[in-house]
Scaffold this motif. Structure first.
Motif, short mmCIF file in Angstrom:
data_model
loop_
_atom_site.label_atom_id
_atom_site.label_comp_id
_atom_site.label_asym_id
_atom_site.label_seq_id
_atom_site.Cartn_x
_atom_site.Cartn_y
_atom_site.Cartn_z
N GLU A 1 0.10 1.42 1.74
CA GLU A 1 -0.44 0.90 2.61
C GLU A 1 -0.11 0.34 4.07
OE1 GLU A 1 -5.93 0.51 2.29
OE2 GLU A 1 -4.06 -0.65 0.93
N LYS B 1 -3.68 0.61 7.59
CA LYS B 1 -3.96 2.11 7.28
C LYS B 1 -2.28 2.11 7.35
CE LYS B 1 -7.98 2.49 9.72
NZ LYS B 1 -9.10 2.61 10.50
N LYS C 1 -10.64 6.71 0.21
CA LYS C 1 -9.25 6.01 1.04
C LYS C 1 -8.11 6.40 0.94
CE LYS C 1 -8.69 1.45 3.75
NZ LYS C 1 -7.06 2.39 3.85
N ASP D 1 -7.52 7.17 7.32
CA ASP D 1 -6.21 6.31 7.25
C ASP D 1 -5.32 6.30 7.65
OD1 ASP D 1 -9.10 5.80 5.96
OD2 ASP D 1 -8.94 6.99 4.19
#
Ligand SMILES: Nc1ncnc2c1ncn2[C@@H]1O[C@H](COP(=O)(O)OP(=O)(O)O)[C@@H](O)[C@H]1O
Ligand SMILES: [Mg+2]
Length: 617
Positions: free
Chosen positions: A384, A550, A354, A520
């Protein structure tokens, strides 16, 4: 220009060199259908013998008539039946052989087309934007894909021709052996000239490729819907047609000259051959006149002369055609054997997992074959749960950044790290699987709505629920509900029952395609150009929701959305010139502020009448 010198001289070395790809051809033939291949070869040899069999049968028949005249009819009948059987057998073999050849041809063509397309999907964007590689692809596709069959068919021609020639010559050999030598001599001489012409023809085709491509494109423009509106409005039809005509008239002129040479040569060769043949026939008649041979043999010998003649010609033209096709086949295999560029599609084991961070570190980039830097020392990091807006004038390098991140181009200088690992070390497919992108020039697939969205994630191609959920995100849900076949509606205008979408609806479709990916990272490259302000604002709202936990990257010229991003990066001529949030950048009063103010002023001017009305009220 290297090829030019290769093809301009005829010498043994060059001729032999063209046979380099024969092993490849045979592998291809064998792979296509080995059993049928063997059957065809066998039938060819068999049908090569048939003319000689027919000839002997008719010689027998005539001689039987002469010898057994007024005596035994059953001898004559037997000879006649033999001729009938031989002719029938010959017909059957021809038919069966034709049947298999036709089938084999289709199978082979299919095999080659698949190979070409398979190669094309393994090429890089870099190759497709490279005119030389693109020419190779075009040549392979337009001028070479049917050549292996032609080589094969010519080889069969030579094989059958040689068998017929030898068997017919054998008939003459028993009479006078040197007659056969004369029949061979003339074709051999002329073949040298034909090879020369073949080379010239090939060279002309070769230099034609770029012009041919242009003519193809003009044809495409004039006959497809994509450019129709502009062609009508700007009245371009005549102009483009003239351009097309100019190119193709040149081709016709060149062909005329070539054909003339070819026709003259053929005529000279045939006259010589004819003359030699006539002299030999005269000798046969002389022999018969002196009672040395029977009438049946006279007929047989004359027939044998014309057989050897026509077949020596046939063999030669087959050899010539093999040679010429060899030259083209080079193009096919050169394309099929193009080296795949290195690190892009290398199957490394490393998977990114990820994606938590993306870091551009001192990335500088020049497009292959160009001098100017399109990106210069670009460094930034996205984490993120962050959305970055990328702004800058046209040509400042925004799209290029996305191409590098998605490994559509290899890195030049500097590096991009995903979770701290260089993208060069990451498995390309797995990296791309984690990124959903809408490019500026997204594709309008002339396929169903289902495919237009589902192509974003083949896993969900048949999962209507997922597809509709993604459509909901981009505001397409209601539109699809209203379409005649819902998700199964054919889109576009190219095929039957096509449902044409508006520009904005196509754009929403492309967005839905990116959003259906379990990614992602979501990247939107000027996705709102065709959207109305309301649709854009709704779409960005969804985009913010979607990229929760994300990474989001959007490139836009509309500051009303850009200003909501926490981090804004301003690119100018390939360099990052500013970064910060909206307030900071306005305060800095740099490029961002000036771009923003231009737009803000425009809004105010448009808003003015509304304010005026408000005041009135
Ligand atoms: N395939 C290519 N080959 C050569 N130059 C290119 C190619 N694609 C883009 N460029 C050049 O790179 C520069 C940046 O292009 P791009 O990244 O598309 O700009 P932006 O998306 O910011 O408008 C432009 O000057 C453009 O002419
Ligand atoms: Mg761009």
């Amino acid at each position: 220009m290297k090829e030019q010198s290769d093809y301009q001289t005829v010498n043994m070395k060059n001729i032999i060199h063209t046979f380099k790809y024969w092993p490849c051809i045979f592998r291809l033939l064998w792979k296509s259908d080995s059993k049928r291949l063997m059957a065809i070869i066998f039938l060819t040899v068999l049908s090569g013998i048939m003319p000689m069999m027919t000839l002997i049968a008719s010689q027998n028949l005539i001689n039987a008539v002469v010898i057994h005249m007024n005596q035994k009819f059953d001898y004559i009948l037997r000879a006649f039946l033999f001729l009938v059987v031989v002719s029938l057998f010959s017909e059957v073999i021809q038919a069966v052989r034709g049947h298999h050849e036709m089938l084999f041809r289709n199978i082979l063509q299919h095999q080659i087309n698949v190979s070409i397309m398979d190669k094309a999907i393994h090429l890089q964007l870099e190759d497709f934007e490279n005119a030389e590689v693109y020419d190779k692809l075009q040549r392979a596709q337009n001028e070479a894909n049917y050549r292996p069959y032609q080589v094969f068919s010519s080889i069969l021609g030579v094989l059958g021709g040689v068998v017929t020639f030898l068997s017919a010559a054998a008939v003459l050999l028993s009479w006078r052996w040197w007659v056969v030598c004369i029949l061979l001599f003339i074709p051999l001489i002329s073949s040298i000239y034909f090879v020369k012409i073949g080379q010239h023809e090939f060279w002309i085709q070769w230099v034609r490729a770029p012009r041919y491509r242009k003519s193809w494109y003009l044809n495409f423009l004039l006959t497809r819907d994509t450019a129709f509106k502009e062609i009508k409005l700007f009245n371009l039809g005549k102009h483009l047609l003239e351009k097309y005509k100019k190119i193709n008239t040149e081709f016709i002129q060149e062909d005329k000259r070539l054909l003339k040479r070819r026709t003259i040569l053929t005529l000279v060769f045939q006259t010589l051959n004819q003359f030699a043949g006539d002299m030999i026939v005269l000798m046969i008649l002389w022999s018969a006149f002196h009672g040395e041979i029977l009438v049946g043999s006279v007929v047989a010998y004359i027939r044998a002369v014309s057989l050897t003649q026509s077949h020596s010609q046939g063999i030669l033209s087959s050899i010539f055609s093999i040679y010429q096709n060899n030259l083209y086949i080079k193009q096919l295999f050169e394309f099929l054997e193009l080296p795949l560029r290195k690190p892009l599609d290398v199957e490394t084991e490393k998977t990114p997992g990820k994606i938590h961070t993306i870091e551009f570190r001192n990335v500088s980039f020049r497009y292959p074959g160009t001098e100017d830097y399109v990106l210069k020392n670009v460094s930034f990091t996205i984490h993120e749960n962050e959305i970055i807006a990328l702004v800058g004038k046209n040509g400042s390098g925004k799209t290029t950044l996305v191409k590098l991140l998605t490994k559509l181009y290899p890195l030049d200088e500097g590096d991009i790290f995903i979770n701290g690992i260089s993208i060069n070390e990451l498995n390309t497919y797995e990296l791309r699987e984690r990124i959903g992108v809408v490019f500026q020039d997204f594709v309008r697939y002339e396929l169903t709505m289902k495919e237009n969205i589902g192509f974003g994630n083949l896993k969900y191609l048949d999962n209507n629920e997922k597809l509709m959920a993604s459509a909901e995100l981009t505001g397409l849900f209601d539109i699809i509900e209203k379409m005649p076949k819902k998700l199964d509606t054919q889109l576009g205008k190219w095929f039957e029952e096509g449902y044409q979408l508006s520009g904005g609806q196509w754009q929403k479709t492309a967005l839905a395609r990116a959003f259906v990916r379990d990614a992602d990272v979501y990247i939107l490259d000027e996705p709102s150009a065709a959207l109305d302000p309301l649709a854009e604002s709704e779409m960005f709202q969804k985009f913010f929701e979607l990229t929760n936990q994300k990474i989001g990257l959007f490139i836009s010229h509309r500051f009303c959305t850009v200003k909501h991003a926490k981090k804004i990066i301003v690119l100018d001529k390939g360099q990052i010139v500013e970064r910060g949030n909206h307030e900071e950048l306005i305060k800095a009063n740099g490029l961002y502020a000036s771009l923003y103010n231009v737009q803000a002023r425009l809004w105010k001017e448009i808003d003015f009448p509304m304010q005026y009305h408000k005041r009135e009220a």
